[in-house]
Write an enzyme that holds these catalytic residues in place. Structure first.
Site, short mmCIF file in Angstrom:
data_model
loop_
_atom_site.label_atom_id
_atom_site.label_comp_id
_atom_site.label_asym_id
_atom_site.label_seq_id
_atom_site.Cartn_x
_atom_site.Cartn_y
_atom_site.Cartn_z
NE ARG A 221 1.90 -4.60 11.20
CZ ARG A 221 3.06 -4.37 10.58
NH1 ARG A 221 4.20 -4.75 11.16
NH2 ARG A 221 3.09 -3.79 9.42
NE ARG B 16 5.90 0.03 10.42
CZ ARG B 16 4.85 -0.12 9.63
NH1 ARG B 16 4.85 0.43 8.43
NH2 ARG B 16 3.80 -0.80 10.03
CE LYS C 192 -1.98 -1.18 3.91
NZ LYS C 192 -1.31 -2.46 4.23
NE ARG D 10 -4.86 -1.22 9.71
CZ ARG D 10 -3.75 -0.76 9.14
NH1 ARG D 10 -3.68 0.43 8.64
NH2 ARG D 10 -2.68 -1.53 9.09
NE ARG E 231 7.97 -2.58 6.62
CZ ARG E 231 6.70 -2.28 6.50
NH1 ARG E 231 6.21 -1.93 5.34
NH2 ARG E 231 5.91 -2.33 7.53
P1 AP5 Z 1 4.83 -1.58 1.89
O1 AP5 Z 1 4.52 -0.76 0.68
O2 AP5 Z 1 5.49 -0.90 3.05
O3 AP5 Z 1 3.52 -2.34 2.37
P2 AP5 Z 1 2.28 -1.80 3.19
O4 AP5 Z 1 1.09 -2.51 2.65
O5 AP5 Z 1 2.26 -0.30 3.20
O6 AP5 Z 1 2.68 -2.40 4.58
P3 AP5 Z 1 2.65 -1.81 6.04
O7 AP5 Z 1 3.37 -2.79 6.90
O8 AP5 Z 1 3.14 -0.40 6.10
O9 AP5 Z 1 1.11 -1.85 6.31
P4 AP5 Z 1 0.38 -1.94 7.61
O10 AP5 Z 1 -1.01 -1.83 7.13
O11 AP5 Z 1 0.67 -3.09 8.49
O12 AP5 Z 1 0.98 -0.71 8.43
P5 AP5 Z 1 0.44 0.74 8.78
O13 AP5 Z 1 1.58 1.64 8.83
O14 AP5 Z 1 -0.73 1.10 7.95
O15 AP5 Z 1 5.71 -2.81 1.42
C1 AP5 Z 1 6.26 -3.73 2.35
C2 AP5 Z 1 7.62 -4.25 1.83
O16 AP5 Z 1 7.40 -5.01 0.63
C3 AP5 Z 1 8.61 -3.14 1.42
O17 AP5 Z 1 9.90 -3.59 1.74
C4 AP5 Z 1 8.41 -3.00 -0.10
O18 AP5 Z 1 9.58 -2.56 -0.75
C5 AP5 Z 1 8.08 -4.44 -0.48
N1 AP5 Z 1 7.17 -4.53 -1.62
C6 AP5 Z 1 6.07 -3.78 -1.86
N2 AP5 Z 1 5.46 -4.16 -3.00
C7 AP5 Z 1 6.18 -5.21 -3.49
C8 AP5 Z 1 6.06 -6.05 -4.64
N3 AP5 Z 1 5.04 -5.90 -5.52
N4 AP5 Z 1 6.99 -7.01 -4.81
C9 AP5 Z 1 8.02 -7.16 -3.94
N5 AP5 Z 1 8.20 -6.40 -2.83
C10 AP5 Z 1 7.29 -5.43 -2.61
O19 AP5 Z 1 -0.14 0.50 10.26
C11 AP5 Z 1 0.73 0.24 11.35
C12 AP5 Z 1 -0.09 0.20 12.64
O20 AP5 Z 1 -0.71 1.47 12.87
C13 AP5 Z 1 -1.26 -0.80 12.65
O21 AP5 Z 1 -0.83 -2.10 13.02
C14 AP5 Z 1 -2.18 -0.15 13.71
O22 AP5 Z 1 -1.73 -0.38 15.00
C15 AP5 Z 1 -2.03 1.33 13.40
N6 AP5 Z 1 -3.01 1.82 12.42
C16 AP5 Z 1 -2.72 2.35 11.18
N7 AP5 Z 1 -3.83 2.70 10.54
C17 AP5 Z 1 -4.86 2.38 11.37
C18 AP5 Z 1 -6.28 2.48 11.27
N8 AP5 Z 1 -6.86 2.96 10.17
N9 AP5 Z 1 -7.03 2.04 12.31
C19 AP5 Z 1 -6.47 1.56 13.43
N10 AP5 Z 1 -5.13 1.42 13.60
C20 AP5 Z 1 -4.34 1.84 12.58
#
Ligand code: AP5
Length: 219
Positions: A172, A161, A13, A88, A127
């Site tokens: 997660r 992270r 994402k 979410r 990562r």
């Molecule tokens: P990346 O692009 O970073 O993936 P992502 O989907 O953004 O993953 P996140 O881990 O950031 O998502 P998340 O939803 O767990 O975390 P968030 O910060 O939202 O890619 C990941 C890796 O893969 C990278 O190394 C990239 O280079 C690689 N990659 C990408 N695409 C690829 C491909 N096609 N092929 C190969 N490699 C690839 O949330 C964190 C925490 O915040 C949550 O756990 C929660 O506690 C809180 N939170 C956030 N939003 C909310 C909400 N709306 N409600 C409640 N709590 C929330």
């Protein structure tokens, strides 16, 4: 254009939102990034969110919905918004509808990144980013050319992270399955969902998303 990027942790994402920001001038609204900034600043929201995020659980619907509302009001979102990591839960989906309606906007698409969960843990646990310029790296897939030195800015300060460890990633993923995946049918019923193969090469995923947006702009 207002789109949601939906997918489990590591689905790509943030990566794809970043491409849309660079290539189309859209604005990325990542609740994860907003919450991490709040934790770093030590604000009341950050103090509440810190332990919840470290445990891999979801922060309260009220907090994240308020963050999104405040961000939408900054007035820089005319070129379009990418919701990354929000909504979410069903409550957040309802809150988003209201936030958009109040501002005379509507959702164009929910783009689901279709991924193989088993491969995602490796993506996430490996990562790390440059602490200076934010460039992303991976232990297996994208190492710095000179070990320990950022390719872009030559910084030696790298960060991981705290929630990117195998145990927390498992929680997660479970949160995604239990609370986030169930919101897809809400959007399917509204014919907003477009599915993209998130296991393809990053460039191909970006092309597939771009084609969906171009099609929308053309009609
Ligand atoms: P990346 O692009 O970073 O993936 P992502 O989907 O953004 O993953 P996140 O881990 O950031 O998502 P998340 O939803 O767990 O975390 P968030 O910060 O939202 O890619 C990941 C890796 O893969 C990278 O190394 C990239 O280079 C690689 N990659 C990408 N695409 C690829 C491909 N096609 N092929 C190969 N490699 C690839 O949330 C964190 C925490 O915040 C949550 O756990 C929660 O506690 C809180 N939170 C956030 N939003 C909310 C909400 N709306 N409600 C409640 N709590 C929330």
């Amino acid at each position: 254009m207002n789109i949601i990027l939906l997918g489990p942790p590591g689905a790509g994402k943030g990566t794809q939102a970043g491409r849309l920001v660079t290539e189309r001038g859209m604005v990325q609204l990542s609740t994860g990034d907003m919450l991490r900034a709040a934790v770093r600043s030590g604000s009341p929201v950050g103090l509440k969110a810190k332990a919840v995020m470290a445990a891999g659980e979801l922060v309260s619907d009220a907090i994240v919905s308020a963050l999104i509302g405040e961000r939408l009001d900054l007035g820089d979102t005319d070129a379009g918004v990418i919701f990354d990591g929000f909504p979410r839960t069903a409550q957040q989906a309802a809150a988003l509808d209201l936030l958009l309606e109040e501002r005379g906007r509507a959702l164009d698409y929910v783009i689901e990144l279709d991924v193989d969960e088993a491969a995602l843990t490796e993506r996430v646990v490996g990562r790390f980013t440059c602490g200076h310029c934010g460039e992303g790296y991976h232990d297996a897939f994208k190492k710095p050319v000179v070990p320990g030195v950022c390719d872009v800015c030559a910084s030696t300060d790298f960060r991981r992270r705290p929630d990117d460890n195998a145990d927390t990633v498992a929680i997660r993923m479970a949160e995604y399955r239990a609370k986030t995946a169930p919101i897809l049918p809400i959007y399917e019923a509204r014919k907003l969902v477009r599915r993209v193969d998130g296991m393809a090469h990053i460039d191909d995923v970006a092309r597939a998303i771009g084609a969906i947006l171009d099609d929308r702009l053309a009609h």
